[in-house]
Design a protein around this motif. Structure first.
Motif, mmCIF file in Angstrom:
data_model
loop_
_atom_site.group_PDB
_atom_site.id
_atom_site.type_symbol
_atom_site.label_atom_id
_atom_site.label_comp_id
_atom_site.label_asym_id
_atom_site.label_seq_id
_atom_site.Cartn_x
_atom_site.Cartn_y
_atom_site.Cartn_z
ATOM 1 N N PHE A 29 -9.976 -48.417 37.273
ATOM 2 C CA PHE A 29 -9.166 -47.625 36.354
ATOM 3 C C PHE A 29 -7.858 -47.167 36.999
ATOM 4 C CE2 PHE A 29 -12.999 -47.545 33.849
ATOM 5 C CZ PHE A 29 -12.541 -47.408 32.545
ATOM 6 N N LEU A 30 -7.878 -46.880 38.288
ATOM 7 C CA LEU A 30 -6.635 -46.509 38.962
ATOM 8 C C LEU A 30 -5.683 -47.697 39.056
ATOM 9 C CD1 LEU A 30 -7.915 -44.192 41.838
ATOM 10 C CD2 LEU A 30 -6.641 -43.525 39.782
ATOM 11 N N LEU A 33 -4.152 -47.957 35.678
ATOM 12 C CA LEU A 33 -3.167 -46.889 35.524
ATOM 13 C C LEU A 33 -1.880 -47.222 36.268
ATOM 14 C CD1 LEU A 33 -2.321 -44.058 34.609
ATOM 15 C CD2 LEU A 33 -3.479 -43.140 36.638
ATOM 16 N N PHE A 36 0.151 -49.683 34.292
ATOM 17 C CA PHE A 36 0.854 -49.072 33.166
ATOM 18 C C PHE A 36 2.040 -48.229 33.635
ATOM 19 C CE2 PHE A 36 -3.090 -49.817 30.659
ATOM 20 C CZ PHE A 36 -2.493 -50.448 29.576
ATOM 21 N N LEU A 37 1.911 -47.588 34.792
ATOM 22 C CA LEU A 37 3.018 -46.782 35.303
ATOM 23 C C LEU A 37 4.228 -47.634 35.640
ATOM 24 C CD1 LEU A 37 1.175 -44.197 37.590
ATOM 25 C CD2 LEU A 37 2.149 -43.839 35.314
ATOM 26 N N PHE A 52 2.695 -42.226 27.788
ATOM 27 C CA PHE A 52 2.017 -41.851 29.032
ATOM 28 C C PHE A 52 0.787 -40.989 28.740
ATOM 29 C CE2 PHE A 52 1.528 -38.777 32.558
ATOM 30 C CZ PHE A 52 1.257 -39.664 33.585
ATOM 31 N N VAL A 55 -2.090 -43.163 27.406
ATOM 32 C CA VAL A 55 -2.696 -43.969 28.473
ATOM 33 C C VAL A 55 -3.622 -43.110 29.331
ATOM 34 C CG1 VAL A 55 -2.208 -45.237 30.602
ATOM 35 C CG2 VAL A 55 -0.877 -45.703 28.543
ATOM 36 N N ILE A 56 -3.153 -41.921 29.729
ATOM 37 C CA ILE A 56 -3.951 -41.043 30.579
ATOM 38 C C ILE A 56 -5.247 -40.629 29.883
ATOM 39 C CG2 ILE A 56 -4.054 -38.740 31.609
ATOM 40 C CD1 ILE A 56 -2.500 -40.673 33.276
ATOM 41 N N SER A 58 -6.804 -42.082 27.322
ATOM 42 C CA SER A 58 -7.675 -43.222 27.073
ATOM 43 C C SER A 58 -8.398 -43.656 28.346
ATOM 44 C CB SER A 58 -6.866 -44.392 26.499
ATOM 45 O OG SER A 58 -7.713 -45.499 26.246
ATOM 46 N N LEU A 59 -7.672 -43.753 29.455
ATOM 47 C CA LEU A 59 -8.294 -44.161 30.708
ATOM 48 C C LEU A 59 -9.291 -43.104 31.196
ATOM 49 C CD1 LEU A 59 -5.323 -45.767 32.677
ATOM 50 C CD2 LEU A 59 -7.202 -46.916 31.500
#
Length: 289
Positions: A29-30, A33, A36-37, A52, A55-56, A58-59
């Motif tokens: 997951f990181l 992330l 996506f960043l 943003f 995304v945060i 949802s993850l």
């Protein structure tokens, strides 16, 4: 005793407390992330913040659903006791006995207070699995053969199939159905992300609401075992009491978050669809009416 000799006790084995499954899940997951960043600077205006935030959230939901499936702290408890340490020995130690119940098994810890007593380091963390495909009885028998300390064997015996307490079947069955609900919640979480990206916002809201319902159902299944009549685990006058652990409360919080998100999407779609389009970075041509 065997041929006039006391059983051999190996050096205490203390596995690392952090669940390796968590490490794999967090790494995945990181990594997602971080990917996506890298895209974030290409999004302009207010849409960057909303993108943003989505995304945060949802993850976070996906990581929690997967992590609690493999965690070992749905129910936890402990007691400090003055107890015998080895079979066939009158030596007594003061130690903290811990119980950590997960969906796939139970962890029993024994930590001396102080750690070094009777010329030994008392620091154990033993896992006894009961998930499908695991043989709890074999693990318990192997622990007897390895000569684990008496407090660990005493607690582990309460969860065997032969124990009149019946805790093995209660926790094993409830853990199995709890895990099924969590996997279904993970599937609906994936579907909701697909629907939000298409974008079919209203049905995405319904799906994330269904995720919340499945998470709450998982908590209810686990609660059935805890509130069933169980044996008391006693060490002299002290009793080992358990409470809901971090995974239980984290699942509850995630379920409430999914409920609020799903309800928010449904309400905004009805009363302020333009605001909903703004949150999901949609133009009027692409937004749902």
């Amino acid at each position: 005793m065997f041929d006039g000799s006391f059983p051999f006790y190996p050096v205490s084995r203390t596995p690392f407390l952090f669940n390796t499954s968590w490490a794999v899940i967090l790494s995945v997951f990181l990594t997602v992330l971080a990917t996506f960043l890298l895209i974030l600077p290409g999004i302009r205006g207010k849409g960057r913040f909303f993108w943003f935030l989505r995304v945060i959230l949802s993850l976070f939901i996906g990581a929690v659903i997967l992590s609690v499936n493999f965690s070992r702290d749905w129910e936890t408890g402990g007691v400090r006791a003055n107890t015998s340490y080895k079979s066939f020995s009158h030596a007594m130690v003061i130690a903290d006995v811990g119980l950590h119940i997960g969906l796939l098994g139970v962890n029993i810890t024994l930590v001396g207070n102080p750690v070094t007593q009777i010329n030994e380091t008392i620091n154990y963390n033993e896992h006894f699995a009961w998930h499908l495909g695991a043989d709890y009885t074999h693990t318990y028998t192997d622990s007897l053969a390895r000569g684990l300390p008496s407090p660990i064997l005493y607690v582990a015996e309460k969860f065997t199939q032969e124990s009149p307490c019946g805790m093995h079947s209660q926790y094993r069955i409830s853990g199995h159905y709890t895990s099924v609900m969590l996997w279904l919640a993970f599937c609906t979480w994936l579907i909701s992300n697909v629907l939000f990206s298409m974008p079919i916002l209203l049905y995405g809201g319904y799906t994330i609401l269904l995720t919340a319902v499945l998470l709450v159902c998982s908590l209810l299944f686990f609660s059935v075992a805890r509130h069933a009549p169980l044996c008391t685990i006693r060490f002299g006058p002290a009793a080992l009491q358990t409470v809901y652990g971090a995974s239980f409360w984290l699942t509850l919080a995630t379920g409430l978050l999914c409920f609020l998100l799903g309800l928010g999407v449904i309400i905004l779609n009805s009363v302020q669809p333009e605001t909903l389009k703004l949150v999901f970075n949609l133009s009027e041509e692409r937004g749902e009416e």
